[in-house]
Design an enzyme around this catalytic site. Structure first.
Site, PDB file in Angstrom:
ATOM      1  CG  ASP A  45      -1.901  -1.056   1.254  1.00 41.34           C
ATOM      2  OD1 ASP A  45      -2.205  -1.689   0.303  1.00 41.34           O
ATOM      3  OD2 ASP A  45      -3.116  -1.056   2.261  1.00 41.34           O
ATOM      4  CG  ASP A  46       0.505   3.669   2.390  1.00 41.21           C
ATOM      5  OD1 ASP A  46      -0.897   3.575   2.178  1.00 41.21           O
ATOM      6  OD2 ASP A  46       0.951   3.825   3.487  1.00 41.21           O
ATOM      7  CG  HIS A  81      -4.220   2.899  -0.298  1.00 43.05           C
ATOM      8  ND1 HIS A  81      -5.029   2.098   0.487  1.00 43.05           N
ATOM      9  CD2 HIS A  81      -3.485   3.278   0.622  1.00 43.05           C
ATOM     10  CE1 HIS A  81      -4.498   1.839   1.882  1.00 43.05           C
ATOM     11  NE2 HIS A  81      -3.628   2.784   1.794  1.00 43.05           N
ATOM     12  CG  HIS A  98      -3.456   7.004   3.402  1.00 39.55           C
ATOM     13  ND1 HIS A  98      -3.702   6.764   4.830  1.00 39.55           N
ATOM     14  CD2 HIS A  98      -2.895   5.926   3.005  1.00 39.55           C
ATOM     15  CE1 HIS A  98      -3.326   5.559   5.080  1.00 39.55           C
ATOM     16  NE2 HIS A  98      -2.744   4.875   4.013  1.00 39.55           N
ATOM     17  CE1 TYR A 146      -4.211   5.899   8.601  1.00 36.81           C
ATOM     18  CE2 TYR A 146      -6.202   6.692   7.387  1.00 36.81           C
ATOM     19  CZ  TYR A 146      -4.914   6.762   7.883  1.00 36.81           C
ATOM     20  OH  TYR A 146      -4.443   7.980   7.829  1.00 36.81           O
ATOM     21  CG  HIS A 161       2.608   0.133   4.355  1.00 32.78           C
ATOM     22  ND1 HIS A 161       2.531  -0.846   5.299  1.00 32.78           N
ATOM     23  CD2 HIS A 161       1.315   0.580   4.191  1.00 32.78           C
ATOM     24  CE1 HIS A 161       1.001  -0.706   6.156  1.00 32.78           C
ATOM     25  NE2 HIS A 161       0.612  -0.029   5.106  1.00 32.78           N
TER      26      HIS A 161
HETATM   27 ZN   LIG Z   1      -2.242   2.967   3.526  1.00 30.01          ZN
END
Ligand SMILES: [Zn+2]
Length: 340
Positions: free
Chosen positions: A153-154, A200, A204, A241, A302
Site C-alpha cells: 500500500d501507499d 487506495h 489516504h 487503515y 507498504h
Molecule cells: Zn495506506
C-alpha cells in the site's frame, strides 16, 4: 468550478502538520479488539500476527516518507483535456479533492450511517459492518488468499523501484491517486511489470469520517489518476487503515470497486516510528515464517518508504515467488476496463 491550487511544497507541509497532530490524537485513544466477524455474525477468528492492543492498519501520521510524497519541480501526469471538459479544472487537486457529481451515484442507496473518526467506535449499529471497529467483513470483501501472498500500500514512491527490481512474481499494489500523478513513471513501471494495481483513495483519509461527497471525491480522483496515467480503471479498493463500513462500501460499489482487506498485518510501518522498540524486523520475519507454515492469507505491507520496501524484499525471500495477485486470490478479474 472554483478551485484553488496550492504550491506542492505547501501541500506537503500542511499534510505533515495535520498528520502529526492526528497521530498524537489517535495514538492516545486507539484500542480495538482483534476478532474478525462476518456480516452474518459468524466469527472467522483472530487474524494471526495481531499483537495485542495494536490498531488495524497504520496510524494517521506515518512519520517517515508520509503517505503523500510531493516534490516541487517533478513532472506530473498531464491533466487531460477530457478531465477538464468534465470537471472544469485544469490541475490535479491537493489533498482535499473537490467533489464532482457523477450520474451513476445514487445517493438514495447510500445507507445513512453516522460519520466517525479513527478509533471512535460505537456510533453505528453492528450491521453497519465496520472492519476497523468490529473486524466485520461484507460478503464481497476480499481479505484472504489460498496462497500466502504479499500486498503493498501507499505507493507509488521513489522506493517502489527497488521492490520492482527485486520481485520475480506478480504482486498487488494499492496506490494513492495523488502519488500516481506525482510519480507517473513509477506507476507505469508497475503496470509494465504486469502487477495488479488497485486504488487506495486519492490522499489516504479515514473514509468513515468523511461526508458522502468527500468519499466520492476520494474515489473518483483516484480512478481518474489511474485512467490518465495508466489508461485503465481499477477493480479493487483497499480502504486506508482498513477503515470501511457499509456506507463507504455502498459508494465504492457504485464505482464498480470491490473492497480488499487482509488477514495478516506485517505492522511494517512500526519500523519507521521514532520508538523502534515497538516492533523489530525479526518480529515481522518470525510472523511471516508462521504464516508461511499455514500457507494461506493476504499480508499487508507498504512500499511508501525504503525501509518497508527492504522488509518486503526480505519477506519475499522467506515466502518465495509462489504467490498470487488479489485478483487471482478472488478468482476475479483484474481491471474492469483497459484502454489501448
Ligand atoms: Zn495506506
Amino acid at each position: 468550478m472554483n478551485f484553488t491550487c496550492h504550491p506542492s511544497t505547501l501541500i506537503s507541509r500542511i499534510f505533515i502538520m495535520r498528520t502529526s497532530y492526528l497521530y498524537a490524537l489517535v495514538a492516545a485513544r486507539y484500542a480495538v479488539s482483534h476478532k474478525m466477524v462476518l456480516s452474518n455474525g459468524s466469527d472467522v477468528g483472530q487474524p494471526a500476527g495481531y499483537p495485542k492492543g495494536q490498531p488495524i492498519g497504520q496510524p494517521v501520521g506515518q512519520p517517515v516518507g508520509g503517505f503523500v510524497s510531493v516534490r516541487a519541480g517533478r513532472k506530473q501526469t498531464p491533466f487531460p483535456q477530457w478531465l477538464t471538459d468534465f470537471t472544469g479544472l485544469k490541475e490535479w487537486p491537493g489533498i482535499d479533492p473537490p467533489y464532482i457529481p457523477m450520474d451513476f451515484i445514487d445517493f438514495d442507496k447510500i445507507p445513512d450511517y453516522k460519520r466517525y473518526d479513527q478509533g471512535v467506535c460505537g456510533a453505528n449499529p453492528r450491521e453497519s459492518c465496520s472492519f476497523d471497529c468490529d473486524h466485520c467483513l461484507a460478503p464481497d470483501d476480499v481479505y484472504t488468499c489460498r496462497k500466502i501472498s504479499q500486498t503493498f500500500d501507499d505507493g507509488p514512491s521513489p522506493a517502489t523501484d527497488k521492490l520492482l527490481e527485486a520481485l520475480d512474481h506478480k504482486t498487488t499494489f494499492f496506490n494513492l491517486g495523488i502519488n500516481i500523478v506525482n510519480y507517473p513513471e513509477m506507476y507505469r513501471k508497475i503496470l509494465d511489470g504486469g502487477h495488479l494495481v488497485g486504488t487506495h483513495t486519492w490522499s489516504h483519509p479515514f473514509m468513515p469520517s468523511l461526508t458522502n461527497e468527500q468519499i466520492i471525491a476520494q474515489l473518483q480522483w483516484s480512478v481518474w489518476a489511474m485512467n490518465a496515467t495508466g489508461h485503465h480503471l481499477p477493480k479493487w479498493f483497499r480502504p486506508p487503515y482498513g477503515a470501511i463500513d457499509n456506507r463507504v462500501r455502498s459508494i465504492a460499489r457504485m464505482f464498480g470497486l470491490q473492497a480488499v482487506l487482509w488477514d495478516h498485518d506485517s505492522f511494517d510501518w512500526q519500523l519507521i516510528n521514532e520508538d523502534q522498540t515497538v516492533r523489530t524486523e525479526e518480529d515481522i520475519y518470525r510472523d511471516v515464517q508462521e504464516w508461511k507454515h499455514d500457507g494461506e492469507g493476504l499480508i499487508l505491507e507498504h512500499d511508501g518508504t525504503f525501509k518497508t520496501v527492504q522488509v518486503g524484499i526480505n519477506v519475499n525471500k522467506i515466502l518465495g515467488d509462489n504467490q498470487m495477485t488479489v485478483a487471482e486470490c478472488a478468482g476475479g478479474i483484474d481491471y474492469i476496463r483497459a484502454f489501448p
